[in-house]
Design a protein around this motif. Structure first.
Motif, PDB file in Angstrom:
ATOM      1  N   LEU A 134      -4.843   2.181 -13.435  1.00  0.00           N
ATOM      2  CA  LEU A 134      -3.439   2.597 -13.390  1.00  0.00           C
ATOM      3  C   LEU A 134      -3.315   4.055 -12.972  1.00  0.00           C
ATOM      4  O   LEU A 134      -2.449   4.423 -12.179  1.00  0.00           O
ATOM      5  CB  LEU A 134      -2.781   2.386 -14.755  1.00  0.00           C
ATOM      6  CG  LEU A 134      -2.559   0.936 -15.179  1.00  0.00           C
ATOM      7  CD1 LEU A 134      -2.131   0.874 -16.646  1.00  0.00           C
ATOM      8  CD2 LEU A 134      -1.518   0.265 -14.299  1.00  0.00           C
ATOM      9  N   PHE A 135      -4.214   4.881 -13.504  1.00  0.00           N
ATOM     10  CA  PHE A 135      -4.208   6.299 -13.159  1.00  0.00           C
ATOM     11  C   PHE A 135      -4.523   6.502 -11.682  1.00  0.00           C
ATOM     12  O   PHE A 135      -3.833   7.244 -10.971  1.00  0.00           O
ATOM     13  CB  PHE A 135      -5.232   7.034 -14.027  1.00  0.00           C
ATOM     14  CG  PHE A 135      -5.361   8.502 -13.723  1.00  0.00           C
ATOM     15  CD1 PHE A 135      -4.452   9.413 -14.236  1.00  0.00           C
ATOM     16  CD2 PHE A 135      -6.396   8.976 -12.925  1.00  0.00           C
ATOM     17  CE1 PHE A 135      -4.579  10.769 -13.952  1.00  0.00           C
ATOM     18  CE2 PHE A 135      -6.531  10.321 -12.639  1.00  0.00           C
ATOM     19  CZ  PHE A 135      -5.613  11.221 -13.158  1.00  0.00           C
ATOM     20  N   SER A 136      -5.543   5.820 -11.184  1.00  0.00           N
ATOM     21  CA  SER A 136      -5.955   5.986  -9.788  1.00  0.00           C
ATOM     22  C   SER A 136      -4.906   5.460  -8.818  1.00  0.00           C
ATOM     23  O   SER A 136      -4.711   6.017  -7.727  1.00  0.00           O
ATOM     24  CB  SER A 136      -7.290   5.263  -9.544  1.00  0.00           C
ATOM     25  OG  SER A 136      -8.291   5.735 -10.418  1.00  0.00           O
ATOM     26  N   SER A 137      -4.221   4.372  -9.196  1.00  0.00           N
ATOM     27  CA  SER A 137      -3.272   3.750  -8.273  1.00  0.00           C
ATOM     28  C   SER A 137      -2.099   4.665  -7.937  1.00  0.00           C
ATOM     29  O   SER A 137      -1.472   4.509  -6.885  1.00  0.00           O
ATOM     30  CB  SER A 137      -2.752   2.431  -8.866  1.00  0.00           C
ATOM     31  OG  SER A 137      -1.958   2.668 -10.017  1.00  0.00           O
ATOM     32  N   MET A 138      -1.801   5.635  -8.810  1.00  0.00           N
ATOM     33  CA  MET A 138      -0.673   6.531  -8.552  1.00  0.00           C
ATOM     34  C   MET A 138      -0.881   7.384  -7.312  1.00  0.00           C
ATOM     35  O   MET A 138       0.066   7.857  -6.701  1.00  0.00           O
ATOM     36  CB  MET A 138      -0.451   7.442  -9.760  1.00  0.00           C
ATOM     37  CG  MET A 138       0.017   6.715 -10.992  1.00  0.00           C
ATOM     38  SD  MET A 138       0.337   7.867 -12.325  1.00  0.00           S
ATOM     39  CE  MET A 138      -1.275   8.595 -12.531  1.00  0.00           C
TER      40      MET A 138
ATOM     41  N   ALA B 218       7.266  -3.019   8.053  1.00  0.00           N
ATOM     42  CA  ALA B 218       6.579  -1.734   8.139  1.00  0.00           C
ATOM     43  C   ALA B 218       5.896  -1.381   6.824  1.00  0.00           C
ATOM     44  O   ALA B 218       4.791  -0.816   6.806  1.00  0.00           O
ATOM     45  CB  ALA B 218       7.575  -0.640   8.529  1.00  0.00           C
ATOM     46  N   VAL B 219       6.533  -1.735   5.710  1.00  0.00           N
ATOM     47  CA  VAL B 219       5.915  -1.507   4.392  1.00  0.00           C
ATOM     48  C   VAL B 219       4.598  -2.276   4.284  1.00  0.00           C
ATOM     49  O   VAL B 219       3.567  -1.731   3.869  1.00  0.00           O
ATOM     50  CB  VAL B 219       6.884  -1.924   3.269  1.00  0.00           C
ATOM     51  CG1 VAL B 219       6.163  -1.987   1.925  1.00  0.00           C
ATOM     52  CG2 VAL B 219       8.064  -0.962   3.191  1.00  0.00           C
ATOM     53  N   VAL B 220       4.613  -3.546   4.677  1.00  0.00           N
ATOM     54  CA  VAL B 220       3.400  -4.366   4.617  1.00  0.00           C
ATOM     55  C   VAL B 220       2.327  -3.808   5.547  1.00  0.00           C
ATOM     56  O   VAL B 220       1.133  -3.776   5.204  1.00  0.00           O
ATOM     57  CB  VAL B 220       3.730  -5.831   4.975  1.00  0.00           C
ATOM     58  CG1 VAL B 220       2.459  -6.672   5.052  1.00  0.00           C
ATOM     59  CG2 VAL B 220       4.694  -6.423   3.947  1.00  0.00           C
ATOM     60  N   ALA B 221       2.724  -3.348   6.729  1.00  0.00           N
ATOM     61  CA  ALA B 221       1.757  -2.797   7.684  1.00  0.00           C
ATOM     62  C   ALA B 221       1.073  -1.558   7.116  1.00  0.00           C
ATOM     63  O   ALA B 221      -0.144  -1.375   7.284  1.00  0.00           O
ATOM     64  CB  ALA B 221       2.460  -2.469   8.994  1.00  0.00           C
TER      65      ALA B 221
ATOM     66  N   VAL C  48      -3.914   1.301   3.055  1.00  0.00           N
ATOM     67  CA  VAL C  48      -3.859   1.808   1.680  1.00  0.00           C
ATOM     68  C   VAL C  48      -4.699   0.935   0.748  1.00  0.00           C
ATOM     69  O   VAL C  48      -5.437   1.434  -0.112  1.00  0.00           O
ATOM     70  CB  VAL C  48      -2.394   1.877   1.200  1.00  0.00           C
ATOM     71  CG1 VAL C  48      -2.328   2.132  -0.306  1.00  0.00           C
ATOM     72  CG2 VAL C  48      -1.638   2.964   1.951  1.00  0.00           C
ATOM     73  N   SER C  49      -4.618  -0.383   0.921  1.00  0.00           N
ATOM     74  CA  SER C  49      -5.359  -1.311   0.075  1.00  0.00           C
ATOM     75  C   SER C  49      -6.866  -1.148   0.247  1.00  0.00           C
ATOM     76  O   SER C  49      -7.629  -1.120  -0.723  1.00  0.00           O
ATOM     77  CB  SER C  49      -4.953  -2.752   0.407  1.00  0.00           C
ATOM     78  OG  SER C  49      -3.563  -2.930   0.230  1.00  0.00           O
TER      79      SER C  49
ATOM     80  N   VAL D 182     -10.495  -6.676  -5.306  1.00  0.00           N
ATOM     81  CA  VAL D 182      -9.176  -7.270  -5.596  1.00  0.00           C
ATOM     82  C   VAL D 182      -8.308  -6.347  -6.434  1.00  0.00           C
ATOM     83  O   VAL D 182      -7.267  -6.765  -6.934  1.00  0.00           O
ATOM     84  CB  VAL D 182      -9.339  -8.630  -6.311  1.00  0.00           C
ATOM     85  CG1 VAL D 182     -10.011  -9.634  -5.408  1.00  0.00           C
ATOM     86  CG2 VAL D 182     -10.111  -8.483  -7.621  1.00  0.00           C
ATOM     87  N   SER D 183      -8.704  -5.091  -6.568  1.00  0.00           N
ATOM     88  CA  SER D 183      -7.976  -4.155  -7.426  1.00  0.00           C
ATOM     89  C   SER D 183      -6.697  -3.648  -6.787  1.00  0.00           C
ATOM     90  O   SER D 183      -5.932  -2.916  -7.421  1.00  0.00           O
ATOM     91  CB  SER D 183      -8.870  -2.954  -7.766  1.00  0.00           C
ATOM     92  OG  SER D 183      -9.261  -2.274  -6.577  1.00  0.00           O
ATOM     93  N   VAL D 184      -6.436  -4.031  -5.535  1.00  0.00           N
ATOM     94  CA  VAL D 184      -5.275  -3.514  -4.815  1.00  0.00           C
ATOM     95  C   VAL D 184      -3.952  -3.901  -5.477  1.00  0.00           C
ATOM     96  O   VAL D 184      -2.916  -3.308  -5.201  1.00  0.00           O
ATOM     97  CB  VAL D 184      -5.310  -4.018  -3.352  1.00  0.00           C
ATOM     98  CG1 VAL D 184      -5.127  -5.516  -3.291  1.00  0.00           C
ATOM     99  CG2 VAL D 184      -4.240  -3.352  -2.518  1.00  0.00           C
ATOM    100  N   GLY D 185      -3.968  -4.877  -6.373  1.00  0.00           N
ATOM    101  CA  GLY D 185      -2.747  -5.250  -7.080  1.00  0.00           C
ATOM    102  C   GLY D 185      -2.145  -4.109  -7.870  1.00  0.00           C
ATOM    103  O   GLY D 185      -0.928  -4.081  -8.090  1.00  0.00           O
ATOM    104  N   TYR D 186      -2.953  -3.146  -8.283  1.00  0.00           N
ATOM    105  CA  TYR D 186      -2.438  -2.030  -9.080  1.00  0.00           C
ATOM    106  C   TYR D 186      -1.523  -1.107  -8.271  1.00  0.00           C
ATOM    107  O   TYR D 186      -0.385  -0.839  -8.686  1.00  0.00           O
ATOM    108  CB  TYR D 186      -3.593  -1.265  -9.724  1.00  0.00           C
ATOM    109  CG  TYR D 186      -4.191  -2.010 -10.887  1.00  0.00           C
ATOM    110  CD1 TYR D 186      -3.694  -1.836 -12.175  1.00  0.00           C
ATOM    111  CD2 TYR D 186      -5.228  -2.924 -10.708  1.00  0.00           C
ATOM    112  CE1 TYR D 186      -4.223  -2.531 -13.251  1.00  0.00           C
ATOM    113  CE2 TYR D 186      -5.761  -3.630 -11.768  1.00  0.00           C
ATOM    114  CZ  TYR D 186      -5.257  -3.431 -13.041  1.00  0.00           C
ATOM    115  OH  TYR D 186      -5.775  -4.145 -14.096  1.00  0.00           O
ATOM    116  N   PRO D 187      -1.933  -0.580  -7.106  1.00  0.00           N
ATOM    117  CA  PRO D 187      -0.971   0.212  -6.328  1.00  0.00           C
ATOM    118  C   PRO D 187       0.162  -0.621  -5.737  1.00  0.00           C
ATOM    119  O   PRO D 187       1.252  -0.103  -5.477  1.00  0.00           O
ATOM    120  CB  PRO D 187      -1.836   0.835  -5.216  1.00  0.00           C
ATOM    121  CG  PRO D 187      -3.039  -0.031  -5.120  1.00  0.00           C
ATOM    122  CD  PRO D 187      -3.280  -0.538  -6.512  1.00  0.00           C
TER     123      PRO D 187
END
Length: 451
Positions: free
Chosen positions: A68-72, A100-103, A108-109, A141-146
């Motif tokens: 959670l901390f890193s995703s910020m 554009a958000v998805v792109a 980022v992921s 699979v941690s990309v769900g956090y950001p």
């Protein structure tokens, strides 16, 4: 008699009008889902605390807090301008902005996954935990956090918080169901397995939400350029403020993990889990008001009263029932958490009220006030944590959170009053017209930006 009947008719008319308001419906739905999410989170925490040993539960809780901390750090100021563009755009343009958000999410992921994998080799050497193997297992699979923050901002801008709420509840419900059935199937719960399952359900929920919003990938270059301009105008300032404020606010858990024994850390996390749902309804109402605030010159007092009441009443009830609740939910081994609950409950009340003014300043792109509040919260948090945690441990961390959030609320109020008195609030002329200028900055040239 006639006056009484007339008053009743007017009251019913006001209630009917309020219930027909999209803002009220969004706020009520989001507040209810937030409260439900808080309950699901508490049940999940209780199940893991009762099933795992104290050390194993500490490893799980610390690993999740680190994620959670890193995703910020992985928002980069791009997605808040996108939310504002969505709120000020017509229906046809919104799908292109979502595309554009998805792109932007793809690089980022990937970057976040590599960062989690790298951190997994550091945490065990620097902290009194053993969370490294769990983090390595679920790095991909941690990309769900950001994605959580990005999806919330996108749903805010679209005025579709109900879709975000449904995805959140389904994700958390699925996670709890799997945790419940694993022991029945003879599968042993471990910190690594719990973190991996949590990340998989988060990723599935947010990916499904983005697919449901039907992003359109035509005209990406122009739309992404607008997002970058918005980030340059106010988004990056908001990003810096958010990282400073939320980063230091979450730092208490990392400092406890580094300097305290596992039992104190686990009890603090249990108390925080009990207190966390208190602020969700009020924060949910503030979040649902984002679109409305873009068209209003000030925060109406009845919203402040509503958020305060929605948070303060359950905070008092939880504080009175803290000890029996800790016994019931987490068992005797976490009883030390009961004395931390009233302090953390008070912090949640203050945080919910602050969220209301934070949302208003964000909706109007007033980045300077938010940046000032973030810097103040950063300094007060660091000073209070460094002073109180070494001397008082978990209790010091709780009081540091309460006092720092009180300072943060005061600075938000000062920034809000200054903006209103200086006539810095500029309302959009029209939804489509405002959407052509993603910065839409106030007259002073300032630009926008929260726990």
């Amino acid at each position: 008699m006639t006056g009484g009947v007339g008053a009743a008719v007017r009251t019913r008319a006001k209630v009917k009008t309020a219930c027909s308001s999209p803002t009220i419906r969004q706020a009520a739905g989001f507040a209810c889902s937030s409260a439900l999410l808080g309950g699901l989170g508490m049940l999940t925490s209780a199940l893991l605390a009762r099933t795992l040993s104290v050390d194993a539960y500490t490893n799980y809780a610390f690993g999740k807090q680190l994620l959670l901390f890193s995703s910020m750090f992985f928002e980069f100021g791009l997605f808040l301008p996108a939310a504002r563009m969505l709120a000020c755009s017509d229906r046809a343009e919104r799908r292109r902005i979502t595309g554009a958000v998805v792109a932007f999410l793809v690089p980022v992921s990937v970057l976040f996954g590599f960062t989690v994998f790298a951190l997994s080799w550091i945490v065990d050497a620097r902290f009194n935990v053993h969370a490294g193997p769990a983090l390595r297992l679920m790095a991909l699979v941690s990309v769900g956090y950001p994605l959580d923050f990005v999806c919330l901002q996108t749903a805010q801008g679209l005025g579709r918080l109900h879709t975000y709420s449904i995805a959140s509840v389904l994700s958390r419900t699925g996670f709890l169901c799997v945790l419940t059935t694993m022991p029945a199937l003879g599968v042993r719960l471990t910190p690594s397995g719990a973190l991996l399952t949590d990340a998989l359900f988060l990723l599935a929920g947010w990916a499904s939400l983005l697919a449901y919003l039907r992003p359109l990938f035509c005209g990406l270059r122009e739309t992404m350029a607008r997002m970058v301009r918005g980030a340059r105008d106010f988004g990056f300032s908001a990003y810096i403020g958010r990282v400073l404020s939320m980063g230091t606010y979450h730092m208490d858990t990392l400092m406890l993990g580094a300097g305290s024994d596992p039992r104190s850390f686990a009890c603090y996390m249990c108390a925080a889990s009990l207190a966390f749902p208190i602020g969700l309804p009020g924060a949910g109402l503030a979040t649902a008001l984002f679109g409305r605030f873009t068209r209003q010159p000030r925060v109406e007092l009845h919203w402040v009263a509503a958020v305060t009441a929605m948070s303060a009443v359950p905070a008092v009830a939880l504080s009175v029932l803290a000890e029996p609740l800790v016994r019931l939910v987490y068992s005797e081994k976490f009883l030390m958490a009961a004395c931390l609950v009233p302090v953390l409950a008070g912090a949640q009340v203050i945080g919910a009220v602050t969220r209301l003014f934070n949302t208003f300043l964000t909706a109007h792109g007033l980045g300077s006030g938010l940046r000032t509040a973030a810097i103040t919260l950063t300094v007060s948090n660091l000073v209070l944590n460094l002073l109180l945690i070494p001397a008082f441990g978990a209790a010091g961390a709780a009081w540091a959170s309460l006092l720092a959030l009180a300072v943060n609320l005061l600075v938000h109020l000062i920034g809000y009053r200054r903006a209103v008195n200086a006539a810095e609030i500029v309302l959009p002329v029209g939804r489509a017209g405002a959407g052509t200028n993603p910065g839409n900055r106030p007259a002073t040239g300032q630009g926008a930006a929260a726990r």
